[in-house]
Design an enzyme around this catalytic site. Structure first.
Site, PDB file in Angstrom:
ATOM      1  N   LYS A   1      70.038  77.086  52.140  1.00 43.56           N
ATOM      2  CA  LYS A   1      70.431  77.473  53.499  1.00 43.56           C
ATOM      3  C   LYS A   1      70.581  78.999  53.652  1.00 43.56           C
ATOM      4  CE  LYS A   1      72.753  73.097  54.580  1.00 43.56           C
ATOM      5  NZ  LYS A   1      73.944  72.465  55.226  1.00 43.56           N
TER       6      LYS A   1
ATOM      7  N   TYR B   1      68.189  68.413  62.852  1.00 45.86           N
ATOM      8  CA  TYR B   1      69.513  67.792  62.765  1.00 45.86           C
ATOM      9  C   TYR B   1      69.812  66.884  63.972  1.00 45.86           C
ATOM     10  CZ  TYR B   1      71.022  70.515  58.676  1.00 45.86           C
ATOM     11  OH  TYR B   1      71.175  71.030  57.404  1.00 45.86           O
TER      12      TYR B   1
ATOM     13  N   ASN C   1      77.245  75.682  53.382  1.00 45.66           N
ATOM     14  CA  ASN C   1      77.366  75.013  52.080  1.00 45.66           C
ATOM     15  C   ASN C   1      76.113  75.110  51.205  1.00 45.66           C
ATOM     16  OD1 ASN C   1      75.870  73.243  53.547  1.00 45.66           O
ATOM     17  ND2 ASN C   1      77.108  71.432  53.134  1.00 45.66           N
TER      18      ASN C   1
ATOM     19  N   GLU D   1      61.885  64.215  56.580  1.00 45.00           N
ATOM     20  CA  GLU D   1      62.263  65.629  56.500  1.00 45.00           C
ATOM     21  C   GLU D   1      61.156  66.467  55.848  1.00 45.00           C
ATOM     22  OE1 GLU D   1      66.216  65.643  54.737  1.00 45.00           O
ATOM     23  OE2 GLU D   1      67.067  64.758  56.551  1.00 45.00           O
TER      24      GLU D   1
HETATM   25  P1  CMP Z   1      73.825  68.906  55.520  1.00 44.50           P
HETATM   26  O1  CMP Z   1      73.646  68.112  54.288  1.00 44.50           O
HETATM   27  O2  CMP Z   1      72.860  69.988  55.775  1.00 44.50           O
HETATM   28  O3  CMP Z   1      73.818  67.909  56.777  1.00 44.50           O
HETATM   29  C1  CMP Z   1      74.604  68.104  57.930  1.00 44.50           C
HETATM   30  C2  CMP Z   1      75.441  69.316  57.827  1.00 44.50           C
HETATM   31  O4  CMP Z   1      76.464  69.423  58.775  1.00 44.50           O
HETATM   32  C3  CMP Z   1      76.167  69.310  56.504  1.00 44.50           C
HETATM   33  O5  CMP Z   1      75.278  69.560  55.476  1.00 44.50           O
HETATM   34  C4  CMP Z   1      77.239  70.362  56.729  1.00 44.50           C
HETATM   35  O6  CMP Z   1      76.819  71.647  56.342  1.00 44.50           O
HETATM   36  C5  CMP Z   1      77.419  70.311  58.225  1.00 44.50           C
HETATM   37  N1  CMP Z   1      78.756  69.831  58.543  1.00 44.50           N
HETATM   38  C6  CMP Z   1      79.293  68.656  58.226  1.00 44.50           C
HETATM   39  N2  CMP Z   1      80.558  68.594  58.684  1.00 44.50           N
HETATM   40  C7  CMP Z   1      80.804  69.773  59.288  1.00 44.50           C
HETATM   41  C8  CMP Z   1      81.926  70.317  59.946  1.00 44.50           C
HETATM   42  N3  CMP Z   1      83.060  69.627  60.062  1.00 44.50           N
HETATM   43  N4  CMP Z   1      81.823  71.565  60.458  1.00 44.50           N
HETATM   44  C9  CMP Z   1      80.660  72.267  60.335  1.00 44.50           C
HETATM   45  N5  CMP Z   1      79.566  71.797  59.720  1.00 44.50           N
HETATM   46  C10 CMP Z   1      79.638  70.563  59.200  1.00 44.50           C
END
Ligand code: CMP
Length: 138
Positions: A10, A50, A113, A127
């Site tokens: 990311k 998403y 993350n 994806e």
């Molecule tokens: P990802 O695996 O990319 O899929 C969905 C993403 O939403 C997840 O990783 C997180 O980075 C993001 N995400 C999930 N919960 C939250 C939250 N409470 N606030 C912000 N981002 C979130």
């Protein structure tokens, strides 16, 4: 169980210059990289990717962040690729990620993350097809 999964390094991890280290960890864990490119997603592309999260309160923040800078998209091959890549990534929230996982080492928050991974074989295929043409997969 399929041998392919999809991953993203990311924008937070690319901005911090950690993408090389993360690719190194992916290779050391025994994945074969079948597709890899550096892209800068538009907001629209991130919203499409998403779309399943469109109703979540964090959707705006998530798609803003994912289009905030370059990221690396990956098609990864390994036996039981989806769970293997999720194990290497660690828990979505880095505060809960186990020692030795990528999110423990490189992620700063649940939103920023460091890495994404598919949650099922079906979504992995969707994806991969979202970002790669057949010609871009070796
Ligand atoms: P990802 O695996 O990319 O899929 C969905 C993403 O939403 C997840 O990783 C997180 O980075 C993001 N995400 C999930 N919960 C939250 C939250 N409470 N606030 C912000 N981002 C979130």
């Amino acid at each position: 169980m399929s041998n392919l999964t999809f991953g993203i390094i990311k924008p937070d991890a690319v901005r911090a210059g950690n993408h090389g280290k993360i690719v190194d960890r992916i290779l050391a864990a025994g994945f074969k990289v079948r597709g890899m490119k550096l892209i800068h997603q538009s907001k629209k592309q991130a919203e499409g990717f998403y779309a399943v999260h469109a109703e979540r309160p964090f959707f705006g923040e998530l798609t803003e962040f994912m289009s905030s800078g370059p990221c690396v998209v990956l098609a990864l091959e390994k036996e039981n690729a989806v769970p293997a890549w999720r194990d290497l990534m660690g828990a979505t929230n880095p505060a809960e990620a186990a020692d030795g996982t990528l999110r423990k080492e490189f992620a700063s928050s649940i939103g920023e993350n460091a890495v994404h991974g598919s949650d099922s074989d079906e979504n992995a295929a969707i994806e991969i097809a979202y970002f790669f043409s057949k010609l871009e997969l070796v």
